[in-house]
Write an enzyme that holds these catalytic residues in place. Structure first.
Site, short mmCIF file in Angstrom:
data_model
loop_
_atom_site.label_atom_id
_atom_site.label_comp_id
_atom_site.label_asym_id
_atom_site.label_seq_id
_atom_site.Cartn_x
_atom_site.Cartn_y
_atom_site.Cartn_z
N ASN A 173 0.81 -1.22 0.00
CA ASN A 173 0.00 0.00 0.00
C ASN A 173 0.84 1.27 0.00
OD1 ASN A 173 -2.36 1.83 1.02
ND2 ASN A 173 -0.79 1.96 2.61
N SER A 219 -4.03 2.93 -8.46
CA SER A 219 -4.80 4.19 -8.51
C SER A 219 -5.47 4.30 -9.88
CB SER A 219 -3.86 5.38 -8.32
OG SER A 219 -4.52 6.58 -8.70
N TYR A 226 3.42 9.77 -11.17
CA TYR A 226 2.51 8.92 -10.40
C TYR A 226 1.72 7.97 -11.32
CZ TYR A 226 -1.08 7.87 -6.82
OH TYR A 226 -1.92 7.25 -5.94
N ALA A 254 2.57 6.93 -14.24
CA ALA A 254 3.51 5.92 -14.76
C ALA A 254 3.77 4.85 -13.71
CB ALA A 254 4.81 6.58 -15.20
N SER A 255 3.92 5.26 -12.45
CA SER A 255 4.21 4.27 -11.39
C SER A 255 3.01 3.34 -11.20
CB SER A 255 4.59 4.96 -10.07
OG SER A 255 3.45 5.55 -9.45
N LYS A 256 1.81 3.89 -11.20
CA LYS A 256 0.62 3.05 -10.95
C LYS A 256 0.26 2.23 -12.19
CE LYS A 256 -0.02 4.36 -6.66
NZ LYS A 256 0.14 3.43 -5.53
N ILE A 272 -9.56 9.40 -2.32
CA ILE A 272 -9.88 8.90 -0.98
C ILE A 272 -9.41 9.93 0.04
CG2 ILE A 272 -9.55 6.98 0.62
CD1 ILE A 272 -10.86 6.05 -2.01
P1 NDP Z 1 -0.87 8.52 3.15
O1 NDP Z 1 0.04 9.62 2.74
O2 NDP Z 1 -2.02 8.81 4.05
O3 NDP Z 1 -0.02 7.33 3.81
C1 NDP Z 1 1.11 6.83 3.12
C2 NDP Z 1 1.71 5.70 3.92
O4 NDP Z 1 2.87 5.20 3.21
C3 NDP Z 1 2.22 6.14 5.28
O5 NDP Z 1 2.03 5.08 6.20
C4 NDP Z 1 3.71 6.37 5.04
O6 NDP Z 1 4.52 6.23 6.21
C5 NDP Z 1 4.01 5.26 4.05
N1 NDP Z 1 5.21 5.49 3.25
C6 NDP Z 1 5.46 6.51 2.38
N2 NDP Z 1 6.69 6.38 1.86
C7 NDP Z 1 7.24 5.25 2.41
C8 NDP Z 1 8.49 4.60 2.28
N3 NDP Z 1 9.47 5.06 1.49
N4 NDP Z 1 8.72 3.48 3.02
C9 NDP Z 1 7.76 3.00 3.84
N5 NDP Z 1 6.54 3.57 4.02
C10 NDP Z 1 6.29 4.69 3.30
O7 NDP Z 1 -1.38 7.86 1.75
P2 NDP Z 1 -2.76 7.19 1.37
O8 NDP Z 1 -3.25 6.35 2.48
O9 NDP Z 1 -3.63 8.21 0.77
O10 NDP Z 1 -2.27 6.26 0.16
C11 NDP Z 1 -1.98 4.88 0.31
C12 NDP Z 1 -1.87 4.25 -1.06
O11 NDP Z 1 -3.08 4.47 -1.78
C13 NDP Z 1 -0.75 4.86 -1.92
O12 NDP Z 1 -0.13 3.83 -2.67
C14 NDP Z 1 -1.51 5.81 -2.84
O13 NDP Z 1 -0.83 6.01 -4.05
C15 NDP Z 1 -2.79 5.04 -3.05
N6 NDP Z 1 -3.92 5.88 -3.46
C16 NDP Z 1 -4.38 6.90 -2.67
C17 NDP Z 1 -5.44 7.67 -3.10
C18 NDP Z 1 -6.01 8.80 -2.30
O14 NDP Z 1 -6.80 9.57 -2.84
N7 NDP Z 1 -5.67 8.94 -1.03
C19 NDP Z 1 -6.06 7.43 -4.41
C20 NDP Z 1 -5.50 6.34 -5.14
C21 NDP Z 1 -4.48 5.60 -4.67
P3 NDP Z 1 4.74 7.51 7.23
O15 NDP Z 1 3.43 7.70 7.95
O16 NDP Z 1 5.82 7.10 8.14
O17 NDP Z 1 5.06 8.67 6.37
#
Ligand code: NDP
Length: 250
Positions: free
Chosen positions: A92, A144, A157, A159-161, A190
């Site tokens: 995630n 995503s 982003y 490209a990554s997804k 979200i």
């Molecule tokens: P948040 O920013 O709320 O949370 C991101 C999480 O990822 C945190 O727990 C963070 O840790 C962790 N993280 C980030 N970088 C690293 C790293 N290098 N190593 C380990 N952990 C890491 O994001 P969301 O909950 O919104 O997103 C979660 C996923 O859902 C992502 O992949 C995002 O692309 C995808 N997504 C989100 C959408 C949205 O609208 N919110 C829509 C579509 C997809 P820490 O708390 O320590 O920073």
């Protein structure tokens, strides 16, 4: 209440906040022991750990940068030893660094690709041998809609997804014969910290394009993951499930 995942071990990357937190808590409510990692926000991770333990299951929390192959390998090996195995991996953790391409730096590009795409490879690579040997296991990747339809100012982003989506299909075909299923969820907008940079004006403009008329919440994504790992979904693999309130219907 029946706990459908009692006795299972689930790993969630980026579990400390947002969508990952909701997924980790869903697993704990379903009776699974939960391992999760975070990157920077130790306070959020501690709070989740307490909430998981309060649900009566084991919790294994670690500060691990998913971009680092060796650290991820050690982390997953440790989880396996401490919790006695691995049954489910949810990749995630992810970031955005939105910018028009004409302003995007190599650092902006690499930060997103390294976290969202290479990070996913690192974690899946560290778990897959266990899944193949035990002839069972589930991989869920959080993608995503941006990787399906493409969104402006998100070339890195998207490209990554898009890569996550292709990875899902490729790995699903590769490991199906071993009883391992691989699926992705592709959320739309979200309500998490990721959206906190949007102005009210931007939010209103986005809402107009969401047929269901609301942003999603982290529990919407957790519900979809719960379905994908359930008995009801045993014949589903290699799918990218869009869950976006209808945003990307074309
Ligand atoms: P948040 O920013 O709320 O949370 C991101 C999480 O990822 C945190 O727990 C963070 O840790 C962790 N993280 C980030 N970088 C690293 C790293 N290098 N190593 C380990 N952990 C890491 O994001 P969301 O909950 O919104 O997103 C979660 C996923 O859902 C992502 O992949 C995002 O692309 C995808 N997504 C989100 C959408 C949205 O609208 N919110 C829509 C579509 C997809 P820490 O708390 O320590 O920073």
């Amino acid at each position: 209440m029946t706990q459908s995942l009692k006795g299972k071990v689930a790993i969630v990357t980026g579990g400390s906040r947002g969508i990952g937190r909701a997924i980790a808590l869903m697993f704990a409510r379903e009776g699974a022991d939960v391992a999760f990692n975070y990157h920077r926000q130790a306070g959020a991770a501690e709070s989740l750990e307490q909430d998981i333990l309060a649900l009566g299951v084991k919790c294994d929390k670690a500060c691990v940068d998913i971009r680092d192959f060796a650290s991820v390998k050690d982390w997953i090996a440790g989880v396996k030893e401490r919790l006695g195995g691995i049954d489910i991996l949810v990749n995630n953790a992810g970031i955005v660094q939105d910018k028009a391409l004409m302003l995007m730096t190599p650092e902006d590009w690499l930060a997103v690709i390294d976290t969202n795409l290479t990070g996913m490879f690192n974690v899946a690579r560290a778990c897959i041998v266990t899944f193949l040997k035990q002839k069972s296991g589930q991989v869920i990747l959080v993608s995503s809609v941006s990787g399906v339809v493409g969104l402006p100012r998100q070339t890195n982003y998207s490209a990554s997804k898009g890569g996550v989506n292709a990875f899902t299909k490729s790995l699903a075909k590769e490991v199906a014969a071993y009883g391992v299923r691989v699926n992705a969820v592709a959320p739309g907008y979200i309500e998490t910290d990721i959206l906190s940079t949007l102005s009210d004006q931007q939010r209103d403009a986005i809402l107009k394009n969401i047929p269901l008329g609301r942003f999603g919440c982290p529990d919407d994504v957790a519900s979809c993951v719960k379905f994908l790992v359930s008995e009801a979904a045993q014949y589903i693999t290699g799918q990218i499930i869009q869950m976006d309130g209808g945003l990307a219907i074309r």
